[in-house]
Design a protein around this motif. Structure first.
Motif, PDB file in Angstrom:
ATOM      1  N   ASN A 116     -11.777  32.804  33.758  1.00  0.00           N
ATOM      2  CA  ASN A 116     -10.475  32.642  33.420  1.00  0.00           C
ATOM      3  C   ASN A 116      -9.607  33.334  34.543  1.00  0.00           C
ATOM      4  O   ASN A 116      -8.278  33.177  34.429  1.00  0.00           O
ATOM      5  N   GLY A 118      -8.645  33.222  37.904  1.00  0.00           N
ATOM      6  CA  GLY A 118      -7.909  32.227  38.643  1.00  0.00           C
ATOM      7  C   GLY A 118      -7.152  31.086  38.071  1.00  0.00           C
ATOM      8  O   GLY A 118      -6.609  30.174  38.929  1.00  0.00           O
ATOM      9  N   ARG A 119      -7.369  30.998  37.043  1.00  0.00           N
ATOM     10  CA  ARG A 119      -6.939  29.515  36.324  1.00  0.00           C
ATOM     11  C   ARG A 119      -5.544  29.517  35.904  1.00  0.00           C
ATOM     12  O   ARG A 119      -4.982  30.337  35.558  1.00  0.00           O
ATOM     13  N   PRO A 120      -4.805  28.329  36.306  1.00  0.00           N
ATOM     14  CA  PRO A 120      -3.476  28.327  35.926  1.00  0.00           C
ATOM     15  C   PRO A 120      -3.183  28.481  34.198  1.00  0.00           C
ATOM     16  O   PRO A 120      -4.205  27.896  33.597  1.00  0.00           O
ATOM     17  N   ALA A 121      -2.197  29.203  34.083  1.00  0.00           N
ATOM     18  CA  ALA A 121      -2.250  29.198  32.470  1.00  0.00           C
ATOM     19  C   ALA A 121      -2.155  28.096  31.613  1.00  0.00           C
ATOM     20  O   ALA A 121      -2.621  27.783  30.598  1.00  0.00           O
ATOM     21  N   GLY A 122      -1.505  26.873  32.189  1.00  0.00           N
ATOM     22  CA  GLY A 122      -1.308  25.640  31.390  1.00  0.00           C
ATOM     23  C   GLY A 122      -2.619  25.044  31.252  1.00  0.00           C
ATOM     24  O   GLY A 122      -2.804  24.334  30.374  1.00  0.00           O
ATOM     25  N   ASP A 123      -3.437  25.037  32.391  1.00  0.00           N
ATOM     26  CA  ASP A 123      -4.730  24.248  32.233  1.00  0.00           C
ATOM     27  C   ASP A 123      -5.683  25.183  31.224  1.00  0.00           C
ATOM     28  O   ASP A 123      -6.474  24.302  30.361  1.00  0.00           O
ATOM     29  N   GLN A 167      -1.682  35.351  35.613  1.00  0.00           N
ATOM     30  CA  GLN A 167      -1.023  34.223  35.602  1.00  0.00           C
ATOM     31  C   GLN A 167      -0.356  33.891  34.329  1.00  0.00           C
ATOM     32  O   GLN A 167       0.691  32.929  34.081  1.00  0.00           O
ATOM     33  N   PHE A 168      -0.507  34.839  33.191  1.00  0.00           N
ATOM     34  CA  PHE A 168       0.086  34.673  31.848  1.00  0.00           C
ATOM     35  C   PHE A 168       1.246  35.585  31.593  1.00  0.00           C
ATOM     36  O   PHE A 168       1.984  35.222  30.819  1.00  0.00           O
ATOM     37  N   THR A 171       4.843  33.833  30.485  1.00  0.00           N
ATOM     38  CA  THR A 171       4.537  32.599  29.636  1.00  0.00           C
ATOM     39  C   THR A 171       4.755  33.096  28.287  1.00  0.00           C
ATOM     40  O   THR A 171       4.763  34.101  27.809  1.00  0.00           O
ATOM     41  N   HIS A 176       3.333  26.595  23.511  1.00  0.00           N
ATOM     42  CA  HIS A 176       2.335  25.602  24.013  1.00  0.00           C
ATOM     43  C   HIS A 176       1.472  25.263  23.020  1.00  0.00           C
ATOM     44  O   HIS A 176       1.028  24.040  22.904  1.00  0.00           O
TER      45      HIS A 176
END
Length: 390
Positions: A116, A118-123, A167-168, A171, A176
């Motif tokens: 996780n 490098g993954r965008p937080a939304g995805d 990335q979090f 947020t 969400h």
């Protein structure tokens, strides 16, 4: 002259009594007489409280138990179809979700290993939502709400620091999740603090004060003092992974140098052993491979040094190792114990108790869901009258 007690006072008193009964049942089943003894209420009061709960299928009455004298007792417990809570966790190398009953039983647990970083937080939250939604069909009762564990510092439901999942930062992942799952209550907290909490509610599985320390990509801690997880004035208590053990040491994702997680975290052990993942590292340890054994020894030593500083400051009598550390406990323990014995001042009086968590990789989701079940027992209208948390 005593003021008259009106309907509002009587409602508040009944709610307080109902809370006492529900909290008592969360810890263990009991007959009406046993509940009266445990809560300090009269048997008549307990009977008046539990009858509507039985009729509403929140509680169920078991077959009579002979107690050796008098009439046999009928133990009460939460109904198999009573409401449940969802616990969810985002970590660097996986996501997980589970359902928890009001009396603390983990009904269903699912974990998905995924990188996780490098993954965008939304995805990532969308995938976590789908994993949590997959539990709905298996939940025996309605879902009250969800608790979310993240590897970072949370303040007023916002992630304000997450060195291993930057990335979090900024947020509000609970919001969400609440919108996607259509739940009225979603609480967010630090994964190590919530994992420590899982050892306290609804039944303490670790007695007294202790430090819970978990290792994954990062290293976190939950400090339990007087039966409560210490948060600190700004919610930063427990950032154990960034305790410095070497002033000019290895650079850390937090921006500092020499943090213990750079020496005792899973990534440090894998790099030192030349192994790519935990299963491979465990296999090497079980085979007695020299590089793996030395990697575990070095990590245990670094962890022990950091723990000694923590224990000298807080004087906690026990340490519970969780997460990856629980799985590696047999290989880490000798070096950790050696450092504690030589460095912890209070060990001259009584050695620090060092143990592996029995909850394994499920502790954080169990603690996250436990926020909701404890809230529901403390605010009975969530269970029997509908409504929102106060």
């Amino acid at each position: 002259m005593t003021a008259p007690r009106g309907p509002a006072h009587l409602r508040a008193l009944r709610q307080a009594n109902l809370t006492a009964v529900l909290l008592a049942l969360a810890s263990r089943p009991g007959s009406r007489a046993q509940l009266a003894q445990r809560t300090g209420l009269t048997k008549a009061t307990v009977a008046s409280l539990v009858e509507p709960l039985l009729a509403g299928r929140l509680l169920i009455e078991d077959l009579a138990e002979a107690n050796g004298r008098g009439r046999p007792s009928h133990p009460l417990r939460f109904h198999p179809c009573a409401p449940v809570a969802i616990g969810a966790e985002v970590n660097v190398g996986y996501i997980a979700a589970a359902t928890l009953t009001l009396d603390g039983r983990l009904q269903h647990f699912r974990r998905r290993d995924t990188d996780n970083r490098g993954r965008p937080a939304g995805d990532l939250l969308d995938e976590l939502t789908a994993l949590a939604q997959s539990l709905y069909g298996e939940a025996a009762g309605p879902v009250l709400g969800a608790g979310l564990a993240v590897p970072g510092v949370v303040h007023e439901r916002q992630v304000i620091r997450a060195p291993n999942l930057p990335q979090f930062v900024g947020t509000r992942p609970g919001e969400h999740l609440a919108a996607a799952l259509r739940l009225p209550i979603v609480e967010t907290g630090n994964e190590a603090s919530l994992a420590a909490r899982a050892h306290l509610w609804p039944v303490g599985v670790t007695g007294g004060d202790f430090a819970y320390v978990s290792g994954e990509a990062g290293v976190g801690a939950g400090l339990v003092i007087n039966g409560e997880v210490l948060r600190g004035a700004r919610g930063f208590a427990g950032e154990f992974g960034h305790l410095v053990i070497e002033r000019e040491g290895r650079p850390c994702t937090c921006g500092g140098r020499g943090c213990v997680e750079r020496y005792a975290g899973l990534r440090a052990m894998l790099d030192a052993s030349g192994r790519g993942d935990l299963p491979s590292f465990l296999h090497a340890l079980e085979s007695g491979e020299a590089a793996a054994v030395e990697a575990a020894r070095a990590a245990g030593s670094a962890l022990g040094v950091a723990l000694a500083s923590l224990l000298n400051l807080c004087d906690l009598p026990a340490v519970v190792l969780g997460g990856v550390y629980a799985r590696l406990f047999a290989y880490l323990r000798p070096a950790v114990q050696e450092e504690l014995t030589s460095r912890v001042l209070a060990d001259a009086l009584r050695p620090t108790e060092l143990r592996a968590s029995e909850l394994g990789d499920r502790a954080a989701v169990q603690g996250a869901a436990g926020i909701i079940t404890q809230l529901a027992c403390a605010q009975p209208h969530l269970l029997v009258g509908g409504g929102q948390p106060r």
